[in-house]
Design a protein around this motif. Structure first.
Motif, short mmCIF file in Angstrom:
data_model
loop_
_atom_site.label_atom_id
_atom_site.label_comp_id
_atom_site.label_asym_id
_atom_site.label_seq_id
_atom_site.Cartn_x
_atom_site.Cartn_y
_atom_site.Cartn_z
N SER A 59 0.82 -1.22 0.00
CA SER A 59 0.00 0.00 0.00
C SER A 59 0.85 1.26 0.00
N GLY A 60 2.16 1.12 0.23
CA GLY A 60 3.04 2.28 0.19
C GLY A 60 3.77 2.44 -1.12
N THR A 61 3.41 1.64 -2.13
CA THR A 61 4.09 1.69 -3.43
C THR A 61 3.89 3.05 -4.09
N LEU A 114 -2.13 0.85 -10.75
CA LEU A 114 -1.72 -0.01 -9.64
C LEU A 114 -1.39 0.83 -8.40
N VAL A 115 -0.78 1.99 -8.61
CA VAL A 115 -0.56 2.90 -7.50
C VAL A 115 -1.91 3.36 -6.93
N GLY A 116 -2.89 3.56 -7.81
CA GLY A 116 -4.24 3.92 -7.35
C GLY A 116 -4.83 2.85 -6.44
N LEU A 117 -4.57 1.58 -6.75
CA LEU A 117 -5.01 0.50 -5.85
C LEU A 117 -4.33 0.62 -4.49
N ALA A 118 -3.03 0.95 -4.52
CA ALA A 118 -2.31 1.13 -3.25
C ALA A 118 -2.92 2.28 -2.45
N VAL A 119 -3.28 3.36 -3.13
CA VAL A 119 -3.93 4.49 -2.45
C VAL A 119 -5.25 4.05 -1.86
N GLY A 147 -4.23 7.38 -8.79
CA GLY A 147 -2.79 7.28 -8.68
C GLY A 147 -2.08 8.55 -9.09
N LEU A 148 -2.55 9.19 -10.16
CA LEU A 148 -1.96 10.46 -10.60
C LEU A 148 -2.21 11.56 -9.58
N ALA A 149 -3.41 11.59 -9.01
CA ALA A 149 -3.72 12.61 -8.01
C ALA A 149 -2.85 12.43 -6.77
#
Length: 322
Positions: free
Chosen positions: A215-217, A257-262, A298-300
């Motif tokens: 989740s910290g990716t 994928l970063v959005g999933l981590a967020v 993820g971009l935000a």
């Protein structure tokens, strides 16, 4: 040493069989082909990169003997090599600055290769694999486009049992979206295989590092600049435009994928968190267009730092009452 060689042999044979299952024409073979890198990644993570490399060599030789050398070469470049490299990166670590390395591989004194950079490597490999698939159809944009038009026209003709010309709008639509679909598929497949390999290694007690904080990716800051440049070049014609579309796709998938981590981070304090996350994953699986929302999230986060603000403002849990 004998056990080490046996593990490499088993991993290579399993990967080769999964890849070769495509000749059967069965629907399940598509799943097996997508999971063909999994045994090699597992060997590289659990027994070391040398074991994964030997397994990839075994699989390549098996495919060369059972099917054909050109197919074996394609397997080696598209499956064995990425599996070995990603397995190597997943276990790559170094002593932390100012610290003393411990003999325990799970020691906090070890700095492991950042997940964001592994994600960028997956994006780079997905780009190369997609570009290789396109270049196998022709040496320039017009040749690739003509080959795809002919191929999809034949496929639609067989499916609809009527003659479909290359100028059919459906053919044009498929030609336009196929580079995006292939790039996204490569990105998702490599990521899923690496996660499964690490999870199996962890469950079996062979993961010689702490389980990473997924989740910290986060991606390096320059990734956003690269995405903007690729997006600008995607409006060009010719191979430059096609390759820019591929790069844009894989980087947007990385931010999804970063959005999933967020999403995993900001839902920590929700009641019935598991249900909310399961619902989100089901929506993503059933409606691929929802990936756009994850990409935007993820971009935000990359621009505004949502996770950092959430964790900073998060209230500590109440102390237990006696």
């Amino acid at each position: 040493m004998m056990v080490f060689g046996l593990i490499a042999l088993i991993a290579g044979a399993a990967s080769a069989l999964m890849f070769a299952s495509i000749v059967s024409g069965a629907l399940i073979s598509l799943v097996l082909v997508y999971l063909a890198p999994l045994p090699l990644m597992l060997a590289a993570i659990a027994w070391g990169p040398l074991c994964g490399a030997l397994g990839g060599l075994v699989a390549t030789l098996v495919i060369a003997g059972a099917l054909s050398p050109p197919l074996a070469l394609g397997y080696g470049l598209a499956f064995a090599l990425p599996a070995w490299w990603l397995g190597h990166l997943a276990m790559l670590g170094r002593p932390m600055a100012g610290g003393i390395a411990s003999t325990d591989a799970a020691s906090p004194q070890v700095e492991w290769y950042p997940l964001g950079r592994i994600l960028l490597w997956i994006a780079a490999l997905a780009t190369l694999l997609t570009a290789g698939s396109l270049y196998s159809l022709g040496s320039d944009a017009s040749a690739i486009s003509d080959a795809m038009h002919r191929g999809f026209a034949k496929i639609l003709s067989l499916v609809s049992e009527t003659t479909v010309t290359e100028s059919d709008p459906r053919v044009g639509l498929m030609v336009a979206v196929i580079p995006v679909l292939v790039a996204a598929s490569q990105m998702a497949t490599l990521t899923l295989n690496l996660w499964l390999a690490a999870k199996v290694a962890a469950v079996s007690g062979r993961l010689h590092r702490p389980w990473p904080n997924l989740s910290g990716t986060s991606l390096p800051p320059m990734t956003l600049v690269a995405l903007c440049v690729a997006l600008a070049f995607s409006f060009f014609s010719g191979m430059i435009g096609i390759l820019a579309v591929v790069v844009t796709t894989v980087l947007m998938m990385a931010y999804a994928l970063v959005g999933l981590a967020v999403l995993h981070t900001i839902t920590r304090d929700l009641a019935n968190r598991g249900i909310w996350l399961a619902t989100a994953y089901a929506i993503v699986f059933m409606f691929s267009v929802s990936l756009i929302l994850l990409t935007a999230l993820g971009l935000a986060d990359a621009v505004f730092g949502f996770r950092e603000r959430f964790l900073r403002n998060r209230q500590p849990p109440p102390l237990p009452t006696s």
